[in-house]
Design a protein around this motif. Structure first.
Motif, PDB file in Angstrom:
ATOM      1  N   ASP A 100     -34.209 -16.328  22.262  1.00  9.61           N
ATOM      2  CA  ASP A 100     -33.438 -16.655  21.060  1.00  9.61           C
ATOM      3  C   ASP A 100     -33.286 -18.163  20.966  1.00  9.61           C
ATOM      4  O   ASP A 100     -33.053 -18.825  21.973  1.00  9.61           O
ATOM      5  CB  ASP A 100     -32.059 -15.989  21.114  1.00  9.61           C
ATOM      6  CG  ASP A 100     -31.404 -15.901  19.749  1.00  9.61           C
ATOM      7  OD1 ASP A 100     -31.276 -16.943  19.079  1.00  9.61           O
ATOM      8  OD2 ASP A 100     -31.036 -14.788  19.352  1.00  9.61           O
ATOM      9  N   ASP A 101     -33.414 -18.698  19.769  1.00  9.03           N
ATOM     10  CA  ASP A 101     -33.303 -20.149  19.586  1.00  9.03           C
ATOM     11  C   ASP A 101     -31.853 -20.613  19.486  1.00  9.03           C
ATOM     12  O   ASP A 101     -31.581 -21.806  19.562  1.00  9.03           O
ATOM     13  CB  ASP A 101     -34.103 -20.613  18.361  1.00  9.03           C
ATOM     14  CG  ASP A 101     -33.654 -19.954  17.072  1.00  9.03           C
ATOM     15  OD1 ASP A 101     -33.336 -18.748  17.094  1.00  9.03           O
ATOM     16  OD2 ASP A 101     -33.636 -20.629  16.038  1.00  9.03           O
TER      17      ASP A 101
ATOM     18  N   ARG B  59     -36.134 -20.216  24.696  1.00  2.00           N
ATOM     19  CA  ARG B  59     -35.716 -20.690  23.375  1.00  2.00           C
ATOM     20  C   ARG B  59     -36.636 -20.280  22.238  1.00  2.00           C
ATOM     21  O   ARG B  59     -36.257 -20.369  21.073  1.00  2.00           O
ATOM     22  CB  ARG B  59     -35.609 -22.209  23.381  1.00  2.00           C
ATOM     23  CG  ARG B  59     -34.473 -22.709  24.247  1.00  2.00           C
ATOM     24  CD  ARG B  59     -34.459 -24.197  24.280  1.00  2.00           C
ATOM     25  NE  ARG B  59     -35.668 -24.611  25.017  1.00  2.00           N
ATOM     26  CZ  ARG B  59     -36.044 -25.859  25.201  1.00  2.00           C
ATOM     27  NH1 ARG B  59     -35.347 -26.831  24.686  1.00  2.00           N
ATOM     28  NH2 ARG B  59     -37.118 -26.135  25.905  1.00  2.00           N
ATOM     29  N   ASN B  60     -37.850 -19.842  22.552  1.00  2.00           N
ATOM     30  CA  ASN B  60     -38.776 -19.426  21.494  1.00  2.00           C
ATOM     31  C   ASN B  60     -39.872 -18.549  22.095  1.00  2.00           C
ATOM     32  O   ASN B  60     -39.990 -18.420  23.316  1.00  2.00           O
ATOM     33  CB  ASN B  60     -39.367 -20.634  20.757  1.00  2.00           C
ATOM     34  CG  ASN B  60     -40.120 -21.566  21.670  1.00  2.00           C
ATOM     35  OD1 ASN B  60     -41.096 -21.179  22.302  1.00  2.00           O
ATOM     36  ND2 ASN B  60     -39.661 -22.813  21.748  1.00  2.00           N
TER      37      ASN B  60
ATOM     38  N   ASP C 276     -35.064 -12.438  19.352  1.00  2.40           N
ATOM     39  CA  ASP C 276     -34.700 -12.740  17.974  1.00  2.40           C
ATOM     40  C   ASP C 276     -35.982 -12.617  17.156  1.00  2.40           C
ATOM     41  O   ASP C 276     -37.082 -12.771  17.679  1.00  2.40           O
ATOM     42  CB  ASP C 276     -34.154 -14.176  17.927  1.00  2.40           C
ATOM     43  CG  ASP C 276     -33.607 -14.572  16.570  1.00  2.40           C
ATOM     44  OD1 ASP C 276     -33.491 -13.700  15.683  1.00  2.40           O
ATOM     45  OD2 ASP C 276     -33.314 -15.760  16.395  1.00  2.40           O
TER      46      ASP C 276
ATOM     47  N   MET D  24     -37.513 -17.417  14.726  1.00  2.00           N
ATOM     48  CA  MET D  24     -37.389 -18.557  15.636  1.00  2.00           C
ATOM     49  C   MET D  24     -38.493 -19.559  15.319  1.00  2.00           C
ATOM     50  O   MET D  24     -39.545 -19.180  14.802  1.00  2.00           O
ATOM     51  CB  MET D  24     -37.569 -18.102  17.098  1.00  2.00           C
ATOM     52  CG  MET D  24     -36.516 -17.182  17.609  1.00  2.00           C
ATOM     53  SD  MET D  24     -36.828 -16.727  19.332  1.00  2.00           S
ATOM     54  CE  MET D  24     -38.271 -15.677  19.183  1.00  2.00           C
TER      55      MET D  24
ATOM     56  N   SER E   5     -42.386 -16.733  16.324  1.00  2.00           N
ATOM     57  CA  SER E   5     -41.321 -15.774  16.004  1.00  2.00           C
ATOM     58  C   SER E   5     -41.321 -14.593  16.969  1.00  2.00           C
ATOM     59  O   SER E   5     -42.285 -14.363  17.702  1.00  2.00           O
ATOM     60  CB  SER E   5     -41.506 -15.252  14.577  1.00  2.00           C
ATOM     61  OG  SER E   5     -42.591 -14.331  14.530  1.00  2.00           O
TER      62      SER E   5
END
Length: 74
Positions: free
Chosen positions: A7-8, A34-35, A54, A57, A61
């Motif tokens: 998740d970013d 983070r991605n 997520d 991102m 993605s």
């Protein structure tokens, strides 16, 4: 079991990692990214049993991450 959280948003990522007692359900290792690109890089070196990602991102993605994982497994 090993869990990957992607998740970013720092608060969401860290909140999920540290706000839940994962060991109570058998998860012994939690790693955060983070991605999708960071996550894919890690998957080339290590195996994970569960991926929580997520969708929206930067860089890669969550949807594209899952597509890449599926292609590599086939």
């Amino acid at each position: 079991m090993r869990l990957m959280i992607v998740d970013d948003d720092d608060q969401i990522r860290e909140g999920m990692a540290y706000g839940i007692q994962w060991e109570n359900i058998g998860i012994t290792d939690v790693q955060c990214f983070r991605n999708g690109k960071e996550a894919l890089d890690a998957m080339q070196k290590e195996q994970f049993d569960i991926v929580l990602t997520d969708i929206s991102m930067p860089v890669l993605s969550g949807i594209d991450l899952i597509k890449e994982v599926r292609e590599r497994k086939e």
